[in-house]
Motif scaffolding. Sequence first.
Motif, short mmCIF file in Angstrom:
data_model
loop_
_atom_site.label_atom_id
_atom_site.label_comp_id
_atom_site.label_asym_id
_atom_site.label_seq_id
_atom_site.Cartn_x
_atom_site.Cartn_y
_atom_site.Cartn_z
N GLY A 91 0.84 -1.20 0.00
CA GLY A 91 0.00 0.00 0.00
C GLY A 91 0.87 1.24 0.00
N VAL A 92 0.31 2.35 0.45
CA VAL A 92 1.04 3.61 0.50
C VAL A 92 0.72 4.35 1.79
CG1 VAL A 92 1.18 3.90 -2.02
CG2 VAL A 92 -0.79 4.81 -0.76
N LEU A 93 1.63 5.22 2.17
CA LEU A 93 1.39 6.17 3.24
C LEU A 93 1.19 7.53 2.61
CD1 LEU A 93 4.15 5.15 5.83
CD2 LEU A 93 1.69 4.75 6.03
N VAL A 94 0.10 8.20 2.98
CA VAL A 94 -0.22 9.51 2.42
C VAL A 94 -0.72 10.42 3.53
CG1 VAL A 94 -0.76 8.66 0.10
CG2 VAL A 94 -2.56 8.75 1.84
N GLU A 95 -0.79 11.69 3.23
CA GLU A 95 -1.34 12.66 4.19
C GLU A 95 -2.84 12.41 4.35
OE1 GLU A 95 -0.24 16.10 2.08
OE2 GLU A 95 1.82 16.20 2.89
N GLU A 96 -3.32 12.52 5.57
CA GLU A 96 -4.73 12.23 5.85
C GLU A 96 -5.66 13.13 5.05
OE1 GLU A 96 -7.58 11.26 9.69
OE2 GLU A 96 -5.61 12.18 9.98
N ALA A 97 -5.32 14.42 4.96
CA ALA A 97 -6.17 15.34 4.20
C ALA A 97 -6.16 14.98 2.72
CB ALA A 97 -5.69 16.78 4.40
N ALA A 98 -5.01 14.52 2.24
CA ALA A 98 -4.92 14.12 0.83
C ALA A 98 -5.80 12.91 0.56
CB ALA A 98 -3.47 13.81 0.48
N LEU A 99 -5.80 11.97 1.49
CA LEU A 99 -6.65 10.79 1.34
C LEU A 99 -8.12 11.19 1.32
CD1 LEU A 99 -7.16 7.77 1.22
CD2 LEU A 99 -6.89 7.68 3.71
N ALA A 100 -8.50 12.13 2.18
CA ALA A 100 -9.89 12.59 2.21
C ALA A 100 -10.28 13.24 0.89
CB ALA A 100 -10.08 13.57 3.36
N ARG A 101 -9.38 14.05 0.33
CA ARG A 101 -9.67 14.69 -0.96
C ARG A 101 -9.78 13.63 -2.07
NH1 ARG A 101 -5.91 18.46 1.11
NH2 ARG A 101 -4.21 17.58 -0.12
N ALA A 102 -8.88 12.66 -2.03
CA ALA A 102 -8.91 11.59 -3.04
C ALA A 102 -10.21 10.79 -2.94
CB ALA A 102 -7.71 10.68 -2.88
N GLU A 103 -10.64 10.52 -1.72
CA GLU A 103 -11.90 9.79 -1.54
C GLU A 103 -13.07 10.57 -2.11
OE1 GLU A 103 -10.96 7.16 2.48
OE2 GLU A 103 -11.67 9.24 2.66
N GLN A 104 -13.06 11.88 -1.93
CA GLN A 104 -14.13 12.71 -2.47
C GLN A 104 -14.13 12.67 -3.99
OE1 GLN A 104 -16.35 13.08 -0.37
NE2 GLN A 104 -16.52 15.17 0.01
N ARG A 105 -12.95 12.70 -4.58
CA ARG A 105 -12.86 12.60 -6.04
C ARG A 105 -13.39 11.27 -6.54
NH1 ARG A 105 -6.78 14.00 -7.59
NH2 ARG A 105 -7.57 13.42 -9.67
N CYS A 106 -13.04 10.20 -5.83
CA CYS A 106 -13.52 8.87 -6.24
C CYS A 106 -15.02 8.74 -6.05
CB CYS A 106 -12.78 7.78 -5.45
SG CYS A 106 -11.05 7.57 -5.92
N LEU A 107 -15.54 9.32 -4.97
CA LEU A 107 -16.98 9.28 -4.75
C LEU A 107 -17.71 10.03 -5.85
CD1 LEU A 107 -17.27 9.81 -0.89
CD2 LEU A 107 -17.88 7.76 -2.18
N ALA A 108 -17.14 11.17 -6.27
CA ALA A 108 -17.76 11.95 -7.34
C ALA A 108 -17.78 11.13 -8.63
CB ALA A 108 -17.00 13.25 -7.55
N ASP A 109 -16.68 10.43 -8.89
CA ASP A 109 -16.63 9.57 -10.07
C ASP A 109 -17.64 8.44 -9.98
OD1 ASP A 109 -14.73 11.06 -11.26
OD2 ASP A 109 -13.10 9.61 -11.10
N ALA A 110 -17.74 7.85 -8.77
CA ALA A 110 -18.68 6.75 -8.58
C ALA A 110 -20.11 7.23 -8.81
CB ALA A 110 -18.54 6.17 -7.17
#
Length: 231
Positions: A91-110
């Motif tokens: 896996g990867v280690l990322v900044e928590e805020a970055a993960l939250a933003r990425a999740e929002q982008r993926c949710l928008a795509d979904a």
Amino acid sequence: MASLAHPRSRTGLVVIQPLKRRHCAECRGGPLSLLVVEDGAPRCLDCADLGHLVFLPRGDTALTRRSREESVLSAVVVRLNRRQARYERQGVLVEEAALARAEQRCLADAEARRRRRVRDAARRAAEDLRFAGAFAAEIRRLFPGCPAERARAIAAHASVRGSGRIGRTATGRALSEGAVTSAVAASVRHVDTPYDRLLMSGVPRREARRRIAAGVEEVLRGWRVAGVEVG
């Protein structure tokens, strides 16, 4: 850990999931679930200035890619596969805020994909309805004595998407006379004759068809006459 003696690789920072109990060479904390190798010695994430990052397991390619895009600092997490004698990505280690933003982008795509699926389903349903209507109309043209409701039922059954039935074949889609007649004859065979009961009683299919052939033809002959509805 010799192959990862330095915490950087072609993919950037590397963090290891150790197979053995390890303690940080700097703060003596441990045992460590994740560590970084610096100068040949293990360091905990806090001592390696990576303690503020969160772990995202592998499995969601889009989320991983977007998390790394959003994160200023990130690291690849690996673990040694002894059987293969190589390190494998976990896996990867990322900044928590970055993960939250990425999740929002993926949710928008979904959500966009969901809306597209709904639109596509509605479009296919409308196409299927139009085709079934055209199929029923062709049945009524070739067999004007066929009851309208029966023609619609035959058309609906023959044209179910993905069924592999005659209505979904190339000739069926073209509303060829042969395909339409085959669909009507199949309906008559199953509904208006003892064909199904013969099969259930053990009569071979070809023999069962032979026995009911005259009955099928009689119904079809009656339906070919305009104004005479049989059944």
